[in-house]
Design a protein around this motif. Sequence first.
Motif, PDB file in Angstrom:
ATOM      1  N   PHE A   1       0.837  -1.201   0.000  1.00 28.99           N
ATOM      2  CA  PHE A   1       0.000   0.000   0.000  1.00 28.99           C
ATOM      3  C   PHE A   1       0.877   1.259   0.000  1.00 28.99           C
ATOM      4  O   PHE A   1       0.623   2.212  -0.745  1.00 28.99           O
ATOM      5  CB  PHE A   1      -0.885  -0.032   1.247  1.00 28.99           C
TER       6      PHE A   1
ATOM      7  N   MET B   1       5.988  -2.416  -8.797  1.00 27.30           N
ATOM      8  CA  MET B   1       4.730  -1.690  -9.015  1.00 27.30           C
ATOM      9  C   MET B   1       3.979  -2.246 -10.221  1.00 27.30           C
ATOM     10  O   MET B   1       2.753  -2.211 -10.266  1.00 27.30           O
ATOM     11  CB  MET B   1       5.006  -0.199  -9.234  1.00 27.30           C
TER      12      MET B   1
ATOM     13  N   HIS C   1      -7.556   0.236 -13.229  1.00 30.59           N
ATOM     14  CA  HIS C   1      -6.942  -0.844 -12.452  1.00 30.59           C
ATOM     15  C   HIS C   1      -7.642  -2.182 -12.669  1.00 30.59           C
ATOM     16  O   HIS C   1      -7.026  -3.238 -12.627  1.00 30.59           O
ATOM     17  CB  HIS C   1      -6.870  -0.479 -10.963  1.00 30.59           C
TER      18      HIS C   1
ATOM     19  N   MET D   1      12.061   6.268  -7.437  1.00 26.98           N
ATOM     20  CA  MET D   1      11.978   4.955  -6.806  1.00 26.98           C
ATOM     21  C   MET D   1      12.997   4.055  -7.502  1.00 26.98           C
ATOM     22  O   MET D   1      13.422   4.332  -8.619  1.00 26.98           O
ATOM     23  CB  MET D   1      10.560   4.386  -6.933  1.00 26.98           C
TER      24      MET D   1
ATOM     25  N   ALA E   1       2.368   1.820  -3.311  1.00 31.61           N
ATOM     26  CA  ALA E   1       1.380   2.386  -4.224  1.00 31.61           C
ATOM     27  C   ALA E   1       1.228   3.888  -3.985  1.00 31.61           C
ATOM     28  O   ALA E   1       1.184   4.676  -4.925  1.00 31.61           O
ATOM     29  CB  ALA E   1       0.031   1.686  -4.033  1.00 31.61           C
TER      30      ALA E   1
ATOM     31  N   VAL F   1      -3.066   0.447  -9.864  1.00 35.15           N
ATOM     32  CA  VAL F   1      -3.393   1.010  -8.561  1.00 35.15           C
ATOM     33  C   VAL F   1      -4.727   1.739  -8.654  1.00 35.15           C
ATOM     34  O   VAL F   1      -4.938   2.523  -9.566  1.00 35.15           O
ATOM     35  CB  VAL F   1      -2.302   2.007  -8.102  1.00 35.15           C
ATOM     36  N   ASN F   2      -5.617   1.464  -7.713  1.00 33.43           N
ATOM     37  CA  ASN F   2      -6.848   2.241  -7.616  1.00 33.43           C
ATOM     38  C   ASN F   2      -6.476   3.537  -6.915  1.00 33.43           C
ATOM     39  O   ASN F   2      -6.542   3.652  -5.690  1.00 33.43           O
ATOM     40  CB  ASN F   2      -7.880   1.456  -6.815  1.00 33.43           C
TER      41      ASN F   2
ATOM     42  N   VAL G   1      -6.589   4.556  -2.782  1.00 36.05           N
ATOM     43  CA  VAL G   1      -5.363   4.619  -1.987  1.00 36.05           C
ATOM     44  C   VAL G   1      -5.221   6.006  -1.342  1.00 36.05           C
ATOM     45  O   VAL G   1      -4.923   6.128  -0.154  1.00 36.05           O
ATOM     46  CB  VAL G   1      -4.123   4.278  -2.848  1.00 36.05           C
TER      47      VAL G   1
ATOM     48  N   TYR H   1       1.476  -4.918  -9.419  1.00 36.02           N
ATOM     49  CA  TYR H   1       0.644  -4.469  -8.302  1.00 36.02           C
ATOM     50  C   TYR H   1      -0.675  -5.230  -8.170  1.00 36.02           C
ATOM     51  O   TYR H   1      -1.167  -5.444  -7.065  1.00 36.02           O
ATOM     52  CB  TYR H   1       0.360  -2.968  -8.446  1.00 36.02           C
TER      53      TYR H   1
END
Lengths: 321, 234
Positions: free
Chosen positions: A182, B99, B71, B91, A185, A201-202, A206, B102
Amino acid sequence: MDITRFKSKGFFIPGLISLVLLILLATLPLSLGGYTVVLVTTILMYAILTVSWVLFSGPSGYMSLASAAFFGVGIYIGALLLPNTGQVLPLLVVVVLGGLASSIVALGVGALTLRLRGIYFAIFTFGLVVLILEVLNWWEHTVSHIRGRFVMVVDNETIFYVMLAIFVATMLTFFFLRRSKFGLALQSIGQNEEAAAHSGVNVTMVKVLTFALSAFFVGAAGVVWATRLTYIDPYIAFNFFLSFLPVLMAIFGGIGQIYGPVVGAAIFAYLQETLQTEFPEVYMLTFGIVLVVVILYLPNGIVGLIPKLWRRISGGQHANT
Amino acid sequence: MLEVSNIDTFYGKAQALWDVSLRIDEAEIVALIGANGAGKTTLLNTISGLLRPASGSVEFLGQRIDGLAPHTIVELGVSHVPEGRRLFTDMSVRENLEMGAYTSGAWKRKEETLEQVYQVFPALKERGGQLARTLSGGEQQMLAMGRGLMSKPKLCMFDEPSFGLAPMLVLEVFQVMKSLREQGITILLIEQNVRHTLEIADRGYVLENGRIALEGESKKLLKEELIRKAYLGL
C-alpha cells in the motif's frame, strides 16, 4: 540534490533504540513529573500531527492543510462526550470516536477533492478548516446558544499516557505503511499518478484511505487535547496555526527519514514553549528566523545534518553531495 | 481477443476518435500507425480505461471493458506501457518493476515474474537498487517495458517504445517484441518507425485525423501507395 530515502536496514538496532526511548518516555512521570510531563505531552501532540501529515502528504505529494480541521473535530468530540458536568463514555472510547469522526470527515472531503492537484488541494483543505469553524460558530450562536464548553478535567499523567499511546500507534502505522505494498502504491502516486493507474493502482481509493488514516490519529489527539484545554469554543478548537505547524515541523525536521518529523516536532515544540515563556516579545521573530535558516541551509531538515556531521567526523572519505 | 467496435472518444467537446474499430487476435502483433495527433494514444487510453468512449464498445476476451476503471482492466490482463515511459523516477528499478505487479494476482508471483523480466532485460537486474532517474534513456525504456510485463498481461500495448533511442537500441526493442510474441503475449504497437514495425507486425491499422484510414496485413500495407508516400517517403 541529495535524495535521502528511507531504506530498510534490518529491524533490530532501530527497534532496540525505539524501545529504549519508549521505556524512557513511559517512565518520565515517575522520574521527572510536573512541568516536564506537560511539556512532553505538548511535544507528543505536535509529533502526532506532524507524522500524520507526513504519512499522507509525504509520499503522495498532496499538500494537506486540513490538520487543524481534523484536530478540531477531535477536540469538539472530546468536549461533547467528556463534558465537565459528567462523563458520558470512558476516555479511551471517546479517543477512538474522535479519531473515527475525523476519519469520516477525511473520507468525505477526500472523495470530493483528491482529484484536485497541487495548490488547489492545499487551498481546499484549508478552506475546510474555515468552513467547519464557521458552521460550528453559527450553530453555537443560533441553535445551541452555548458560548463555550467546559471539558472534564483529567490529570496530567493520564493525558500524557494516552497521548503517548496515540503517538506509538501513529509511529507504528507510519513505519509499517512505508514498508507495505500500500505504501509503495502511495509513493508511486506521488511520483506519477497516471503511471500508477496504468500499473493497476486504484489511485482514488489509496489516496482517500490514507488521508482518512492520517486524520484518525489527529482526531484522537484532539480528544486528549480537549481535556487539557478544559475550556473550548470553535475558535480555540479550530486553530489555523495547527494547519501550518505540522508542515513547518516536517520540513524543519526533514521528511526523508522516518524520525525526521519527530525530531522536527520535538525541537520546534520545545523552542516554541521556551521562547514563548522566556522571550514573549521576540518569540515569533526568532521562530521565523530559525525556520528561514533551516530551509535555506538544510534542505533535508535537521536530521539531514546527521550524515553530514558523520562524514566530517569519520574523515570525510565520502563525497559531500 | 480484443474487439474495439465503432468508438467515438472526446476530450471535453473536441472529438478525437470517430467510429474507430479494431480487432486483435491472440498472439498477434498489431501495428497502429499514424501521424502525431491522429489519435493513436487516445485509442490506447480508451482501451486501458483512462478515457471513456462516448459511444461504441471495447471487448476483451468476450467481456465489455469500456467503462471499467483502469486498475480493473489491468487486472483482466491488459497492460499499457505509456508514451514517454512515465517511470517512478525517484523509486528504485526494483520498486518500479514491483509496481508493475501491483494487481493481486500478479503480486503473488512477482519474484518469479521478476526473474523472467530480468531474462529479457539483463541490464535491469544489475541496476535493481538504483533510482530509475539515474538510468540511461535506453535502460529507462527497458524498465518501462519490463514494468508493463510484470502484471503478466495477455495483451500488452506499447506506445512508441523506440522513441528517442539510438538506432541500435531501436532494433533491440523490435527484437524484444518478437520474443514476447513467441512467449504468447499479444501486442498492440504504436510506432513512428513504420517500416520496422510493419516488418514484425502481422497486421496494421492506419489512423488519420481520428479515423481508421486503412487496415490490413502488414505485407500488403507496405505496398500501399498511401503508406509508401506518407510514411516511408518513397
